[in-house]
Design a protein around this motif. Structure first.
Motif, PDB file in Angstrom:
ATOM      1  N   ILE A 276       0.859  -1.182   0.000  1.00  0.00           N
ATOM      2  CA  ILE A 276       0.000   0.000   0.000  1.00  0.00           C
ATOM      3  C   ILE A 276       0.897   1.234   0.000  1.00  0.00           C
ATOM      4  O   ILE A 276       1.828   1.331   0.804  1.00  0.00           O
ATOM      5  CB  ILE A 276      -0.909  -0.012   1.240  1.00  0.00           C
ATOM      6  N   HIS A 322     -16.213   6.852   9.110  1.00  0.00           N
ATOM      7  CA  HIS A 322     -15.005   6.042   9.303  1.00  0.00           C
ATOM      8  C   HIS A 322     -15.261   4.969  10.367  1.00  0.00           C
ATOM      9  O   HIS A 322     -15.095   3.761  10.120  1.00  0.00           O
ATOM     10  CB  HIS A 322     -13.862   6.982   9.717  1.00  0.00           C
ATOM     11  N   LYS A 339      -9.175  -4.024   9.406  1.00  0.00           N
ATOM     12  CA  LYS A 339      -8.184  -2.951   9.413  1.00  0.00           C
ATOM     13  C   LYS A 339      -8.428  -2.062   8.195  1.00  0.00           C
ATOM     14  O   LYS A 339      -8.819  -2.549   7.140  1.00  0.00           O
ATOM     15  CB  LYS A 339      -6.776  -3.554   9.359  1.00  0.00           C
ATOM     16  N   ASN A 340      -8.216  -0.764   8.373  1.00  0.00           N
ATOM     17  CA  ASN A 340      -8.314   0.110   7.203  1.00  0.00           C
ATOM     18  C   ASN A 340      -7.196   1.144   7.216  1.00  0.00           C
ATOM     19  O   ASN A 340      -6.639   1.466   8.272  1.00  0.00           O
ATOM     20  CB  ASN A 340      -9.685   0.783   7.130  1.00  0.00           C
ATOM     21  N   GLU A 341      -6.864   1.614   6.038  1.00  0.00           N
ATOM     22  CA  GLU A 341      -5.821   2.626   5.890  1.00  0.00           C
ATOM     23  C   GLU A 341      -6.296   3.675   4.897  1.00  0.00           C
ATOM     24  O   GLU A 341      -6.878   3.350   3.862  1.00  0.00           O
ATOM     25  CB  GLU A 341      -4.515   1.996   5.408  1.00  0.00           C
ATOM     26  N   PHE A 342      -6.032   4.942   5.249  1.00  0.00           N
ATOM     27  CA  PHE A 342      -6.304   6.057   4.338  1.00  0.00           C
ATOM     28  C   PHE A 342      -4.950   6.570   3.845  1.00  0.00           C
ATOM     29  O   PHE A 342      -4.134   7.041   4.634  1.00  0.00           O
ATOM     30  CB  PHE A 342      -7.082   7.161   5.045  1.00  0.00           C
ATOM     31  N   VAL A 343      -4.734   6.445   2.551  1.00  0.00           N
ATOM     32  CA  VAL A 343      -3.446   6.800   1.956  1.00  0.00           C
ATOM     33  C   VAL A 343      -3.635   8.012   1.047  1.00  0.00           C
ATOM     34  O   VAL A 343      -4.536   8.039   0.199  1.00  0.00           O
ATOM     35  CB  VAL A 343      -2.869   5.621   1.147  1.00  0.00           C
ATOM     36  N   TYR A 355      -8.410   1.850   1.928  1.00  0.00           N
ATOM     37  CA  TYR A 355      -8.191   0.409   1.818  1.00  0.00           C
ATOM     38  C   TYR A 355      -8.790  -0.282   3.043  1.00  0.00           C
ATOM     39  O   TYR A 355      -8.549   0.129   4.188  1.00  0.00           O
ATOM     40  CB  TYR A 355      -6.699   0.100   1.743  1.00  0.00           C
ATOM     41  N   TYR A 356      -9.561  -1.355   2.812  1.00  0.00           N
ATOM     42  CA  TYR A 356     -10.150  -2.158   3.888  1.00  0.00           C
ATOM     43  C   TYR A 356      -9.574  -3.565   3.791  1.00  0.00           C
ATOM     44  O   TYR A 356      -9.800  -4.282   2.809  1.00  0.00           O
ATOM     45  CB  TYR A 356     -11.671  -2.174   3.783  1.00  0.00           C
TER      46      TYR A 356
END
Length: 775
Positions: A276, A322, A339-343, A355-356
Motif C-alpha cells: 500500500i 469512518h 483494518k483500514n488505511e487512508f493513503v 483500503y479495507y
C-alpha cells in the motif's frame, strides 16, 4: 428465641469490643518519631464565595491530594492492623502472606506526605478554575502518634469570561471553525476553567474531523486568556489556530478510491502480496459500483460491502462514517480482524484512497460439548451437544447454525420414586445480516440489523409418566440503535406441544387436578413477541442500569377474527388443537453501584403478568412464570415456590410438579466484594413469589389478591464466586427467612433457625451451584 437472641447479642458485643481494641492499637507498632498520617483538611477563606462553589472546590482539592491515608471503617483501620499484627511471611504465599500484603495495608506516615507539593497542587488547581491569585498555607497537627495536615486556601475572587473571540481569516479550515462558534463551550459570564478550555479544543477538533480534516489535532488550537483588557476580575478569551499548524492538518480531504480485500492474511503481507499504496488496475479484482473488490475466489458477495461501507468516491472524509464502517464490518460476524488505511493519493491533491483489509474467521466450525449440571431441585444430569456453524452460508455473511443434543436429569435426593427426565432434539438457525422484508429498512447504526429464522424440535420423556414432542419455529428481526439500545421483534413465534404415551400412573397420580391435566394436553401457541433492552453496564461508571421489557401477544388476531370465547363455550381449534390466546408483559430492572474497583452492590426487580382471554382460560404452562433456584429466590428449590400461599407439600408424596403462575414479582439485592485475586464473596437477599390470575381449586391460596404482600417469600445467604476469567463458578448457600405457605402471622422463620440441628440444616440450607452471576 429470646435466649438465642441474648446469646447472639452477647457474642456480638464481645466481638465488637475486641474489634475496637485491636483497631485502635495501630500506633503501638510505630517506631520512635513516626506519626501515623490520618488525612488532610482544607479550609477555604473567602466569605464572598457561594457555598456551592466552595464545597465543589474543596471536594476537588481533597481528591487531588497525595498520599491517601489508610482506609478506615467506622473510624477504625482493620486493614492496617492486619498488616501490623501479622509477622513477616517466609514465603510469598499462604494465609500469612495474604493477610499482610493482600488484605493488609502498609502504614501511611506523616513522613510520606510532601506538604509543599500538595500546597502547589492546591494553588495550581485553584488557578486553573479561575482563582488567579490563590495562595495556600499549611499546618500540621499531631496527637497520640497521629497527625493530620490542615491546608488553608485564600482563593480570592474568581475570574469570569467577559467576551469570546474567534479569530477569522479566509482559509477553508477557519471557515469551518467559524460555522460552529455559536456552539462554543466558552460562555460569557461563566468562570474561567481550564477543563472547559480543553473540552472546547476537543469540540473544535471533533467538528473538523467530521468535515474532512483528517490530520488535524486539538493541539493545533490555542485559547488565550487576556485579563488586561477587562476589569472587575474578568478575562477575554481568544480562540485561534496556532501559527505553526502543519499544512497537512489544514487540508480538507475527500475519498477517491475504495478498495476491499476480504481475504487478507498477514502471512501474505510478509510475502509481499499486499503493498500500500497500490494500483487497483493491476489487481485481480472487480468493480462493484464505486468499490473495487479483490476476491479472486469469489468467497463473498459484493453486496455485503456495499451495505457496510459508508464511504463512496467523492465523499468528504468524516470520522463518523469512518468508525461506522469499521463497526459494521466487525458486526457482520464473519471477519476476525478488520483494518483500514487512508493513503494520500500520489496523483490528486487532498484525496484519500481508502483500503479495507479484512481477515475472515474460519468459515465453518464443528464443536462437541459435554456438560454436567446440578440444581437445587435435587436433579443432576449431563448434556451432549454437537454444533455445526457456517459463517458465510450463501456468501453474504449469513450465519447458519445446526445442532443436535441429548440430555438426561436424574433425581439424586428428595422424594422417592421421583421421575427422571430424558431430552433429545435438534435446532437450526439462519441469521441474515440485513432486514428481509417487502419494505426498505435503512439503518445508520454501527450494528448490522439481522433477520433470524429458527426451527427446532425436542423430544422429552419423563420415564414412566409421559412423553412430549415440542416443535417451535420463529421468524423475526434484531437491530440495535446504538451500544445501549437493542430491539428484537419476532413477527411469528410458533410452539406446538404434542403429548404422547401418557401413562396410567400419571393419570392416577393427578386425579381430578385440571392444572396437572393441562401439562399433557396438546398446545398451540403462536403470535408476535417484542423485547427491548437498554443498558449502560458496559460504561465505566459508578452507577449503571439495565432494563429489558418483553411483550408477548398470542392468538390475538385469530381470536378476534373467529370470535373465540371460552366463557361462551366457543373454543376454536386449528388442526384439532385449541390455540392459546393471551397477553403477557415482563419487565426486568437492574441497578449496579460500584463502591470500588472490585466492590459493588447489584439489585434487580422483576415484575410481570400474563392475562388469558378469548380462546383461553389459562396461560400455557410453557409461557407461565416460575421462581426459586440458583438465579431466582435462592432459599427455595427451583420451581417449587408458590403460587401465592399454596403449600406444595400437600401434593402426593413422590410426585413433584413445577409450580407456575401468571403474575410474578421478585426483588434481589447482592453485595459483592473481592477477597483475593480470583476469590470473591457475596451477601444477598431475595424476595418474591408468583400468583395466578384465576382461582384454582387444586391449589388453594394461589390467586393474586390485595393481600399479596403477605405472601412474599424472603431468603438470604452468602456465596463464594471463583472467577477464572473464562469461567465464573458460583456457590450460594441460602436459607428461608419468610415462608408464604406457613400459617398467616407465623410466616417469618427467625424463631425456627437452629444451625445445630441436622434436620433443620438439611431442610433449610439450600446450596446453589451455578455458572456466572445470577444477575
Amino acid at each position: 428465641m429470646k435466649s438465642r437472641l441474648n446469646i447472639f447479642l452477647k457474642y456480638f458485643l464481645i466481638a465488637g469490643f475486641a474489634f475496637v481494641i485491636i483497631s485502635c492499637s495501630n500506633t503501638k507498632f510505630l517506631k520512635e518519631g513516626q506519626l501515623l498520617y490520618t488525612g488532610a483538611e482544607i479550609n477555604i477563606e473567602n466569605d464572598t464565595l457561594p457555598k456551592k462553589d466552595k464545597n465543589e472546590l474543596k471536594a476537588a482539592l481533597e481528591e487531588n491530594l497525595t498520599p491517601k491515608p489508610n482506609s478506615s471503617f467506622l473510624g477504625l483501620r482493620p486493614k492496617l492492623y492486619a498488616y501490623n499484627a501479622t509477622k513477616e511471611p517466609k514465603k510469598q504465599k499462604g494465609i500469612r502472606y495474604w493477610l499482610k500484603y493482600k488484605f493488609g495495608e502498609e502504614p501511611v506516615l506523616l513522613g510520606d506526605v510532601d506538604r509543599e507539593f500538595n500546597k502547589d497542587i492546591i494553588e495550581n488547581y485553584s488557578e486553573n478554575k479561575g482563582y488567579f491569585n490563590a495562595k495556600a498555607t499549611y499546618d500540621t497537627v499531631s496527637k497520640n502518634k497521629k497527625a493530620k495536615v490542615i491546608y488553608t486556601l485564600k482563593p480570592g475572587a474568581r475570574y469570569l469570561i467577559s467576551n469570546v473571540n474567534f479569530q477569522a481569516d479566509s482559509s477553508v479550515i477557519n471557515q469551518e471553525i467559524q460555522k460552529t462558534k455559536e456552539k462554543t463551550l466558552l460562555k460569557k459570564g461563566n468562570p474561567f476553567d481550564l477543563d472547559v478550555i480543553k473540552a472546547e479544543r476537543e469540540r473544535i477538533d471533533n467538528n473538523l474531523k467530521e468535515n474532512g480534516f483528517y490530520y488535524f489535532n486539538p493541539d493545533n488550537i490555542i485559547v488565550q486568556a487576556d485579563s488586561t483588557v477587562s476589569k472587575n476580575h474578568t478575562v477575554e478569551m481568544n480562540v485561534k489556530l496556532k501559527e505553526n499548524t502543519p499544512d497537512l492538518a489544514k487540508a480538507q480531504f475527500t475519498i477517491d478510491k475504495v478498495v476491499v480485500f476480504p481475504n487478507y492474511n498477514i502471512r501474505d503481507v510478509k510475502k509481499g502480496k499486499y503493498k500500500i499504496p497500490m494500483n487497483p488496475d493491476s489487481l485481480s479484482g472487480y468493480a462493484y459500483g464505486d468499490i473495487f473488490v479483490v476476491d479472486p475466489d469469489k468467497k463473498f458477495k459484493p453486496k455485503i460491502f456495499d451495505r457496510a461501507l459508508y464511504f463512496e468516491k467523492g465523499d468528504l472524509y468524516n470520522r463518523k462514517d469512518h468508525n461506522l464502517t469499521l463497526n459494521r464490518l466487525i458486526s457482520l460476524g464473519v471477519f476476525k480482524f478488520v483494518k483500514n488505511e487512508f493513503v494520500v493519493s500520489d496523483s490528486l491533491q487532498h484525496k484519500f484512497d481508502a483500503y479495507y483489509l479484512l481477515t475472515p474467521k474460519e468459515l465453518q466450525s464443528l464443536r462437541l460439548e459435554a456438560l454436567g449440571r446440578t440444581n437445587s431441585a435435587n436433579y443432576a444430569g449431563s448434556e451432549l451437544n454437537l454444533n455445526w456453524t457456517h459463517r458465510n452460508f450463501f456468501r453474504g455473511a449469513e450465519q447458519f447454525k445446526a445442532s443436535v443434543y441429548g440430555a438426561f436429569d436424574v433425581q439424586i435426593g428428595g422424594p422417592k420414586d421421583a421421575e427422571n427426565i430424558f431430552r433429545a432434539g435438534t435446532n437450526v438457525q439462519l441469521s441474515i445480516p440485513r432486514i428481509v422484508a417487502p419494505f426498505r429498512f435503512n439503518s445508520s447504526s454501527a450494528f448490522v440489523p439481522r433477520t433470524n429464522i429458527i426451527l427446532g424440535y425436542e423430544f422429552q420423556n419423563r420415564t414412566t409418566l409421559y412423553t412430549l414432542n415440542n416443535f417451535n419455529a420463529s421468524f423475526g428481526y434484531t437491530w440495535k440503535e446504538n451500544v445501549r439500545k437493542e430491539h428484537e421483534l419476532k413477527l411469528i413465534d410458533i410452539t406446538f406441544v404434542d403429548p404422547a404415551n401418557v401413562t396410567p400412573k400419571y393419570l392416577e397420580s393427578i386425579g381430578n387436578s385440571q392444572y396437572l391435566k393441562r401439562a399433557v394436553e396438546p398446545q398451540l401457541i403462536y403470535g408476535p413477541t417484542y423485547s427491548y433492552t437498554y443498558t449502560t453496564t458496559m460504561l465505566p461508571r459508578k452507577n449503571t442500569f439495565y432494563y429489558k421489557g418483553m411483550l408477548d401477544l398470542a392468538g390475538n388476531i385469530t381470536g378476534l377474527l373467529t370470535g373465540a370465547n371460552y366463557k361462551k363455550g366457543e373454543v376454536k381449534e386449528i388442526f384439532g388443537v385449541p390455540f392459546s390466546q393471551y397477553a403477557k408483559i415482563e419487565n426486568d430492572f437492574r441497578f449496579y453501584h460500584k463502591f470500588a474497583e472490585k466492590t459493588s452492590i447489584a439489585t434487580r426487580l422483576i415484575a410481570g403478568a400474563a392475562i388469558p382471554y378469548g380462546n383461553s382460560e389459562n396461560i400455557p404452562f410453557a409461557r407461565q412464570f416460575f421462581v426459586g433456584g440458583s438465579n431466582s429466590i435462592r432459599a427455595f428449590r427451583a420451581r417449587t415456590l408458590g403460587p401465592g400461599s399454596y403449600d406444595p407439600r400437600t401434593q402426593e408424596a413422590g410426585f413433584l410438579f413445577d409450580q407456575s403462575g401468571d403474575i410474578k414479582l421478585e426483588l434481589n439485592a447482592e453485595y459483592r466484594a473481592n477477597l483475593y485475586k480470583f476469590l470473591n464473596v457475596a451477601v444477598f437477599a431475595d424476595a418474591g413469589n408468583i400468583w395466578l390470575v384465576n382461582e384454582d381449586p387444586d391449589r388453594p391460596g394461589a390467586k393474586f389478591s390485595k393481600d399479596f404482600l403477605s405472601e412474599v417469600a424472603v431468603g438470604a445467604g452468602v456465596g463464594l464466586r471463583l472467577d477464572f476469567s473464562i469461567l465464573l463458578l458460583r456457590l450460594d448457600l441460602a436459607m428461608p427467612l419468610r415462608v408464604p405457605y406457613y400459617e398467616k402471622g407465623d410466616r417469618w422463620a427467625f424463631d425456627r433457625i437452629n444451625f445445630g440441628d441436622g434436620s433443620w440444616r438439611r431442610d433449610n440450607l439450600i446450596l446453589n451451584i451455578a455458572i456466572g452471576y445470577p444477575f
